[in-house]
Design a protein around this motif. Structure first.
Motif, mmCIF file in Angstrom:
data_model
loop_
_atom_site.group_PDB
_atom_site.id
_atom_site.type_symbol
_atom_site.label_atom_id
_atom_site.label_comp_id
_atom_site.label_asym_id
_atom_site.label_seq_id
_atom_site.Cartn_x
_atom_site.Cartn_y
_atom_site.Cartn_z
ATOM 1 N N ARG A 1 -8.485 48.586 -7.901
ATOM 2 C CA ARG A 1 -7.262 49.347 -7.738
ATOM 3 C C ARG A 1 -7.623 50.828 -7.575
ATOM 4 O O ARG A 1 -8.778 51.222 -7.757
ATOM 5 N N ASP B 1 -2.614 48.865 -3.109
ATOM 6 C CA ASP B 1 -3.660 48.115 -3.792
ATOM 7 C C ASP B 1 -3.070 46.908 -4.518
ATOM 8 O O ASP B 1 -1.898 46.553 -4.321
ATOM 9 N N ARG B 2 -3.868 46.288 -5.369
ATOM 10 C CA ARG B 2 -3.467 45.066 -6.063
ATOM 11 C C ARG B 2 -2.294 45.265 -7.011
ATOM 12 O O ARG B 2 -1.653 44.303 -7.423
ATOM 13 N N GLU B 3 -2.018 46.534 -7.378
ATOM 14 C CA GLU B 3 -0.918 46.824 -8.292
ATOM 15 C C GLU B 3 0.254 47.515 -7.597
ATOM 16 O O GLU B 3 1.185 47.962 -8.241
ATOM 17 N N LEU C 1 2.984 41.598 -3.826
ATOM 18 C CA LEU C 1 2.326 41.349 -5.100
ATOM 19 C C LEU C 1 2.517 39.914 -5.570
ATOM 20 O O LEU C 1 1.742 39.431 -6.401
ATOM 21 N N ARG D 1 -0.950 40.343 3.142
ATOM 22 C CA ARG D 1 -2.076 40.625 2.262
ATOM 23 C C ARG D 1 -3.357 40.659 3.082
ATOM 24 O O ARG D 1 -3.507 39.943 4.071
ATOM 25 N N GLY E 1 -7.874 42.488 -1.198
ATOM 26 C CA GLY E 1 -6.830 42.361 -2.206
ATOM 27 C C GLY E 1 -5.701 43.358 -2.010
ATOM 28 O O GLY E 1 -4.837 43.502 -2.864
ATOM 29 N N TRP E 2 -5.705 44.071 -0.881
ATOM 30 C CA TRP E 2 -4.676 45.063 -0.599
ATOM 31 C C TRP E 2 -3.522 44.437 0.177
ATOM 32 O O TRP E 2 -3.601 43.296 0.637
#
Length: 221
Positions: A80, A136-138, A166, A190, A195-196
């Motif tokens: 992240r 990002d992943r979050e 997400l 995605r 993972g973005w």
């Protein structure tokens, strides 16, 4: 490709900082888009980095998401967005395990890229009548043309499109964007290797203009 090199992995196994430094310098010179490269021991302690930052030697990075992720699935991982321990600049980290001949993990090789570096490679891409952004992943912003800096990291994290990303979804959506306060048509997807999430969008009104012209033309006829 660099992690399996024999001399490099042997130096990592011995925690030979002088030899590791030589390899890291060579790696960073070959790929200058990497703002920093480093090696962490299996216990999460920093062994070496380039450009050198001796004040960080011995620091533990077990709290980082990339360290914890490799513990669960020891392949590769892109982190992240978070502030650098070196200078506080926002960046992302990509890590791969360094393995011995027997497959034992003897260290972690990582590269850090500032968001400004990533931004420099993406600003030339244009979307007629719209734009794009990366999260990002979050759901934190990795790239946005105008919303930059720590104060804007979470601007889109709770928007409908990012919420779908997400959850692992992909598709096309017409949603209200509470940030810019406009209705948008968005394509979202995605990027599994990172993972973005990628979102390409246009204003709904602008996207519907061709259909409106056809409708008006048909009515006039």
């Amino acid at each position: 490709a660099y992690a399996p090199r024999f001399l490099f992995r042997e130096a990592v196994a011995r925690r030979d900082r002088t030899e590791i430094d030589r390899h890291l310098r060579q790696l960073q010179e070959s790929f200058p888009e990497m703002d920093r490269v480093f090696v962490v021991a299996p216990d999460g302690v920093l062994v070496a980095n380039h450009p050198p930052a001796p004040q960080l030697y011995g620091q533990s990075f077990t709290d980082r998401d990339w360290y914890q992720a490799l513990g669960r699935d020891p392949r590769s991982y892109t982190s992240r967005v978070y502030p650098s321990a070196r200078d506080g600049a926002l960046h992302v980290v990509h890590v791969v395990p360094v393995r011995s001949e027997t497959g034992r993990v003897v260290g972690i090789l990582g590269s850090a890229r500032r968001l400004e570096t990533i931004r420099g490679g993406l600003t030339s891409i244009t979307v007629p009548g719209g734009d794009f952004y990366l999260v990002d992943r979050e759901g934190q912003l990795v790239f946005h043309r105008t919303r930059t800096g720590a104060a804007h990291l979470a601007d889109y994290a709770k928007t409908p499109v990012v919420a779908r990303l997400l959850r692992g979804e992909a598709g096309i959506a017409e949603t209200d964007n509470p940030v810019e306060r406009e209705a948008r048509l968005s394509v979202y997807q995605r990027l599994p290797s990172l993972g973005w999430g990628l979102v390409v969008y246009r204003s709904r009104d602008l996207a519907l203009q061709p259909a409106r012209r056809i409708t008006l033309g048909a009515g006039a006829a």
